[in-house]
Design a protein around this motif. Structure first.
Motif, short mmCIF file in Angstrom:
data_model
loop_
_atom_site.label_atom_id
_atom_site.label_comp_id
_atom_site.label_asym_id
_atom_site.label_seq_id
_atom_site.Cartn_x
_atom_site.Cartn_y
_atom_site.Cartn_z
N LYS A 97 29.81 41.59 49.00
CA LYS A 97 30.64 42.24 48.09
C LYS A 97 32.09 42.09 48.25
O LYS A 97 32.72 42.29 49.17
N GLY B 219 36.57 43.13 42.66
CA GLY B 219 36.88 42.43 41.36
C GLY B 219 38.11 42.86 40.32
O GLY B 219 39.05 43.58 40.79
N LYS C 162 36.69 46.88 40.69
CA LYS C 162 35.33 46.94 40.47
C LYS C 162 34.70 45.98 41.36
O LYS C 162 35.14 44.90 41.51
N PHE D 258 31.83 43.24 42.96
CA PHE D 258 30.69 42.47 42.60
C PHE D 258 30.36 41.80 43.74
O PHE D 258 30.83 41.75 44.82
N THR D 259 29.14 40.86 43.57
CA THR D 259 28.48 40.29 44.62
C THR D 259 29.17 38.76 44.49
O THR D 259 28.91 38.07 43.38
N ASN E 31 29.30 32.85 39.48
CA ASN E 31 30.13 34.20 39.28
C ASN E 31 30.97 33.87 38.00
O ASN E 31 31.14 34.91 37.38
N SER F 42 32.11 38.02 36.62
CA SER F 42 32.89 38.60 37.34
C SER F 42 33.86 37.88 38.22
O SER F 42 34.66 38.53 38.64
#
Length: 250
Positions: free
Chosen positions: A69, A72, A76, A78-79, A124, A129
């Motif tokens: 994790k 972002g 936020k 994101f993975t 990604n 992301s």
């Protein structure tokens, strides 16, 4: 898309003002991201990822991919996808390992040196992301720790994190080994956020491709000094040296 309602009012205002002032740039940037990532995935990753996955499986136990994790745009979560370069560690996604604690595999050291471990991040980029170019994404713990050390550090989160960035092509990549390293990276990231343009992105992508080719051949990258052009108060606020120099000039 950033869910702005989740952000404090001040952050939403700054974020919206920044985005409104660069709408054309962000549109071109997203088009480039999708086209470039699609081409790389189809022409390179379609055969290279299976090959690297097999080598990783043969060289050490554990999963092929390292999922973590990261922070972002707009904070936020994101993975982030990477190829695993260390011996399998179940807590590595939440705890940053010190340099002396890392147990990189022989293949992992090569993947890190050549930045090939970052290849899965093109997925990604395709999903939105991440971008091709931008500040490198941090774990949430690191982002908060660096923000406590450097005022307005999260200014860099106004743009999507990137596979590569201005700090990286200037030589500041890999593990954070000192406070000075954190400051220098932030200065370059802040400079990029302020002066981001389509032309600058293309230049960074070209430099990254060249440096990656040199790394694969075993040649080291040279570190360069901090930005020579003045940045905003965000950098002055974290640099005592810059403050002293400014007072002298005035």
């Amino acid at each position: 898309m950033i869910r702005e309602k989740r952000l404090p009012l001040l952050k939403r205002t700054v974020l919206r003002k920044y985005i409104d002032g660069k709408r054309g740039y962000f549109l071109c940037k997203r088009i480039l991201d999708v086209l470039f990532a699609s081409v790389i995935i189809i022409t390179v990753l379609s055969w290279l990822l299976p090959l690297l996955a097999l080598l990783i499986k043969l060289s050490s136990r554990g999963p092929v991919f390292f999922l973590q994790k990261r922070t972002g745009r707009g904070g936020k979560s994101f993975t982030c996808y990477k190829l695993r370069t260390l011996a399998h560690n179940p807590i590595a996604h939440t705890k940053r390992m010190d340099v002396g604690e890392e147990t990189a595999t022989a293949l992992g050291r090569f993947l890190r040196q050549s930045n090939l471990d970052e290849l899965p991040q093109f997925f990604n980029v395709l999903t939105g992301s991440m971008s091709l170019v931008g500040p490198r994404p941090h774990m949430h713990a690191d982002c908060n720790a660096f923000a406590a050390l450097i005022p307005r550090y999260k200014f860099r989160n106004l743009v999507k994190p990137g596979i590569t960035g201005l700090a990286q092509v200037k030589g500041y990549h890999g593990k954070v080994i000192s406070r000075e390293c954190i400051y220098k990276r932030y200065e370059w990231d802040a400079w990029y956020v302020q002066y981001a343009s389509f032309g600058l992105d293309l230049k960074i992508i070209t430099q990254t491709a060249w440096q990656t080719a040199l790394a694969v051949l075993g040649k080291k990258k040279k570190k360069l000094p901090a930005p020579v052009r003045p940045i905003s108060y965000t950098v002055k606020a974290i640099s005592p040296k810059a403050k002293a120099e400014s007072k002298t000039q005035n």
